[in-house]
Scaffold this active site. Structure first.
Site, PDB file in Angstrom:
ATOM      1  N   ASP A   1      23.386 -55.749  88.517  1.00 32.83           N
ATOM      2  CA  ASP A   1      22.811 -55.187  89.736  1.00 32.83           C
ATOM      3  C   ASP A   1      23.843 -55.347  90.842  1.00 32.83           C
ATOM      4  OD1 ASP A   1      21.479 -54.587  92.075  1.00 32.83           O
ATOM      5  OD2 ASP A   1      19.708 -55.792  91.640  1.00 32.83           O
TER       6      ASP A   1
ATOM      7  N   SER B   1      13.764 -51.129  98.687  1.00 31.33           N
ATOM      8  CA  SER B   1      13.924 -52.495  98.183  1.00 31.33           C
ATOM      9  C   SER B   1      15.007 -53.271  98.921  1.00 31.33           C
ATOM     10  CB  SER B   1      14.223 -52.474  96.683  1.00 31.33           C
ATOM     11  OG  SER B   1      15.386 -51.715  96.413  1.00 31.33           O
TER      12      SER B   1
ATOM     13  N   HIS C   1      21.561 -54.651  95.100  1.00 23.87           N
ATOM     14  CA  HIS C   1      20.837 -55.597  95.937  1.00 23.87           C
ATOM     15  C   HIS C   1      21.717 -56.807  96.249  1.00 23.87           C
ATOM     16  CE1 HIS C   1      17.862 -53.098  93.816  1.00 23.87           C
ATOM     17  NE2 HIS C   1      17.232 -53.133  94.973  1.00 23.87           N
TER      18      HIS C   1
END
Length: 453
Positions: A432, A191, A435
């Site tokens: 998060d 990702s 990312h």
């Protein structure tokens, strides 16, 4: 750690009772985070510097395996694959083409250009950055669109990477398309690599008329096409490089990771015809032990190995493909080093608790290195690419990204569903810090790629 044997059973019980509420709370937090996104298990693993189970890798003898044999496996791994039995790691190693090529020197892009573009600092630049607007990119991911999902401070969009003794080549979308004319640029990985691919699409799409560009549906191989340049910018989901039971880009929340450590053939069938390849591999090896199903072995017969050891095997199979198939004048291969995480605020602000949430400026201490970047992993990458010579160019994003504690989505993103008010109010559990917001740090990774193409 076990309690000393001299402690009485009653004392043990009383201590355990006091810890039950805390343990229960931690378990609930972990389960909630895993529902949102399986990669957040990394936050638990990072709590201990001894997360790599080195004891599993110790063996007195090795058996060398030739990887990527065309008829090596009797079935393809997928989400329904399982281990009928699991034994300790047997000590098999990958014998790839470049294993003994000691004289094969890795290409040093820093020396070739008389400047180390990976060593520098972040400079605030609200005149030239961001290179595009979040709202102007129709291909933006909700997971990375931080401003859209409530982040009001936009400083994270305005930082420029400045090498110490030179300048990066200035980004030019039209020039990049000319480099790509008639070619396929493919990002292969997890990702984080998908985030870099989305960044590249956002950087490039504005100069292509809407009726001259297209995007395939979201599948394992997603393709952005620019008709007038006869060029594509693609992303292939292959988070562990080798064949695995996690190769579905959506349904990969599995109780155990199973890989075929001696085969990249399932994925290479899709990437082998690309002209420019950008690989990454790191994040998923940080989630605990990995199950191995070797090609040619009985179906369901597994071995277990720690993540670092399994990554070394997978990198060996990948390196064998590169060494065997890549002709540098015909194909460009890049490997992007690990992207750091920022789960522990105490690493950049001593005595503090928290994570990347509410961080608005980069770390200004040169050479900062946190637990989100693993030196042992870097050594594996260096070992592999050193044997590949000029066939691979390394894009070392790790140190420059280490400084960017401010660049993560934290709670300002959507993954499957928007975070609830209760989740938004608990950034310690739901941030998060893996990312990156876009526009942001991955744009600089692509500037580096542009610099070396």
């Amino acid at each position: 750690m076990a309690l000393p044997l001299t402690v009485s059973m009653s004392n043990k019980w009383s201590r355990k009772k006091r810890h039950f509420p805390l343990l229960a709370g931690l378990l609930l937090v972990f389960l909630a985070c895993s529902v949102i996104y399986i990669e957040f298990s990394i936050q638990q693993i990072h709590q201990s510097p001894d997360h790599v189970l080195h004891s599993q890798r110790q063996t007195s003898s090795f058996t060398y395996v030739k990887p990527n044999l065309p008829k090596g496996a009797s079935e393809v791994l997928d989400g329904s694959s399982s281990c009928n039995s699991t034994r300790n790691y047997s000590g098999k190693k990958i014998r790839w083409v470049g294993t003994d090529a000691e004289s094969n020197q890795r290409r040093s892009i820093s020396q070739e250009n008389s400047c180390d573009v990976f060593s520098g600092k972040w400079v605030f630049d609200n005149q030239s950055y961001p290179l595009y607007e979040e709202s102007d990119c129709p291909y933006m991911s909700d997971q990375l669109a931080c401003h859209k999902h409530g982040r009001s401070d936009l400083q994270y969009q305005h930082w420029r990477w400045q090498p110490h003794n030179c300048n990066l080549k200035r980004w030019d979308a039209t020039e990049m398309w000319e480099k790509l004319r008639g070619k396929r640029l493919m990002f292969v990985g997890d990702s984080l690599n998908r985030g870099q691919w989305i960044s590249m699409v956002c950087l490039l799409q504005s100069v292509i008329p809407a009726n001259k560009r297209s995007m395939t549906p979201n599948a394992q191989l997603t393709i952005f096409r620019a008709e007038e340049y006869n060029a594509t910018v693609e992303f292939l989901w292959a988070p562990l490089l080798v064949e695995s039971n996690s190769d579905d880009p959506v349904n990969h929340r599995l109780s155990e990771r199973i890989i075929r450590p001696d085969s990249v053939l399932k994925h290479s069938a899709q990437w082998e015809h690309a002209d420019i390849l950008v690989f990454n591999s790191y994040l998923w090896w940080r989630q605990g032990p990995v199950k191995l199903q070797w090609s040619g072995e009985e179906i369901g017969a597994c071995e277990e190995l720690d993540g670092l050891g399994a990554m070394e095997l997978a990198m060996g199979a990948w390196a064998d493909w590169v060494a065997s198939k890549v002709i540098p004048l015909k194909k460009h291969v890049f490997f992007v080093t690990m992207s750091p995480t920022h789960f522990w605020k105490g690493e950049w602000e001593a005595g503090s608790k928290g994570n990347c949430y509410n961080e608005t400026r980069p770390i200004d201490r040169e050479g900062h290195w946190g637990s989100g970047s693993d030196l042992a992993t870097m050594r594996i990458v260096d070992k592999m690419v050193s044997g590949l010579g000029s066939k691979v160019t390394v894009i070392n994003i790790t140190q420059l990204s280490e400084y960017r504690k401010d660049g993560h989505p934290s709670i300002y993103r959507k993954f499957w569903e928007t975070l609830s008010p209760r989740q938004l109010g608990n950034p310690a559990s739901y941030s998060d810090c893996i990312h990156w917001c876009l526009p942001g740090v991955p744009d600089v990774w692509n500037e580096l790629l542009f610099h070396f193409l």
